[in-house]
Design an enzyme around this catalytic site. Sequence first.
Site, PDB file in Angstrom:
ATOM      1  N   ASP A 255      94.611  55.213  87.090  1.00 13.43           N
ATOM      2  CA  ASP A 255      93.792  54.040  87.384  1.00 13.43           C
ATOM      3  C   ASP A 255      92.572  54.403  88.206  1.00 13.43           C
ATOM      4  OD1 ASP A 255      95.751  54.551  89.346  1.00 13.43           O
ATOM      5  OD2 ASP A 255      95.605  52.541  90.127  1.00 13.43           O
ATOM      6  N   ASP A 256      92.668  55.497  88.985  1.00 10.83           N
ATOM      7  CA  ASP A 256      91.465  56.012  89.652  1.00 10.83           C
ATOM      8  C   ASP A 256      90.416  56.408  88.617  1.00 10.83           C
ATOM      9  OD1 ASP A 256      94.087  56.883  91.039  1.00 10.83           O
ATOM     10  OD2 ASP A 256      92.660  56.973  92.689  1.00 10.83           O
TER      11      ASP A 256
ATOM     12  N   HIS B 117      95.281  48.906  88.684  1.00  6.72           N
ATOM     13  CA  HIS B 117      95.077  48.675  90.116  1.00  6.72           C
ATOM     14  C   HIS B 117      93.675  49.032  90.649  1.00  6.72           C
ATOM     15  CE1 HIS B 117      99.464  48.174  90.390  1.00  6.72           C
ATOM     16  NE2 HIS B 117      99.584  49.302  89.722  1.00  6.72           N
TER      17      HIS B 117
HETATM   18  O1  RIB Z   1      99.994  51.392  93.994  1.00  8.27           O
HETATM   19  C1  RIB Z   1      98.903  51.690  93.164  1.00  8.27           C
HETATM   20  C2  RIB Z   1      98.059  52.748  93.788  1.00  8.27           C
HETATM   21  O2  RIB Z   1      98.814  53.933  93.971  1.00  8.27           O
HETATM   22  C3  RIB Z   1      96.876  53.180  92.902  1.00  8.27           C
HETATM   23  O3  RIB Z   1      95.834  53.607  93.734  1.00  8.27           O
HETATM   24  C4  RIB Z   1      97.423  54.333  92.139  1.00  8.27           C
HETATM   25  O4  RIB Z   1      96.387  55.244  91.738  1.00  8.27           O
HETATM   26  C5  RIB Z   1      98.296  54.980  93.168  1.00  8.27           C
HETATM   27  O5  RIB Z   1      97.479  55.823  93.957  1.00  8.27           O
HETATM   28 CA    CA Z   2      94.715  55.724  93.346  1.00  3.87          CA
END
Ligand code: RIB
Ligand code: CA
Length: 311
Positions: free
Chosen positions: A16-17, A237
């Site tokens: 998700d980053d 996220h």
């Molecule tokens: O809980 C979600 C987060 O934790 C996001 O930043 C994901 O990349 C992990 O780092």
């Molecule tokens: Ca992250």
Amino acid sequence: MPAPKKILIDCDPGIDDALAITLAHGCEALDLVGITTVGGNVSLDLTTANALKLREYLGFPAVPVVAGSAGALVISRIDAAEVHGFGGLGGAVLPEPRLNVNDGHAIDFIIDTLAASPGEISLTAVGPLTNIALAVRKEPRIVEWAREFVILGGSYTRGNRTPAAEFNIAADPEAAAIVFGAGWTVNQIGLDVSLTALATGPVLARMRDLGRLGGELLIPALEFYGMTTAHDGPAVHDALAIAYVADPSLFEFTPAVVDVETVGRFTSGMTVTDFNLHGRMPNANVARSIDVARFWELTLDSFARVSAQLP
Ligand code: RIB
Ligand code: CA
């Protein structure tokens, strides 16, 4: 169109980053001025390597990528390789970077970048808060210099790493406690909201139409993510923190006093959220909702822009 907002992203790529970085690069409302990395989802070596790969694959070679802290301030390092894959980008395999990581440490890059442009840069943290905590300790004035400070982390209802703690906070509770106590207002987007922004079937279908970006990064990364996060699709996220900088109107927030549990045997890493304040000044604006349809329009439009200009 107002001038794009400058954004500095501290991250632990991470699936998700990677979407968050892609959104920041493609969004016309944003100007990505730097990426700093921290150990988190996978080791610092891998989060940094992934940031370097994304820099060249997405096409912003002049943006500095500066590595930071490998582990937490106090507790032993934890990771989320079971969620992001051992390489950190799920099923996405990007070309090896030709450009090296930029010199220096993330802490100094954060301080120097904010000092050079006081009031202009949105500092956004989407991994464990170790770099931010150390930067605040080294130069407390960054809380004044940042235009705003935004995190993806925590929750006022539940955890994901433990029943009480979200991963970014659980990975370094002491750092989070320092950050929430630093004197700025933390714009906090937690699981309560991020778990409502899912890459559902229709969303993935639109990503599949994004050429190489869809086929080489978005889909293989999210299909892996979806295997472990299930339900109606993976929650993206970190991208929500970037979307907030681009368009705060996507969200509704409530002021709160947020304390971070650091000693609870079962609750360490919990963001204890008091919306009643009890006579205290709020230290956080806590996201309560997001307009999911508008979020995906912003995000998919930005991804389409990146897709059209892939090197
Ligand atoms: O809980 C979600 C987060 O934790 C996001 O930043 C994901 O990349 C992990 O780092
Ligand atoms: Ca992250």
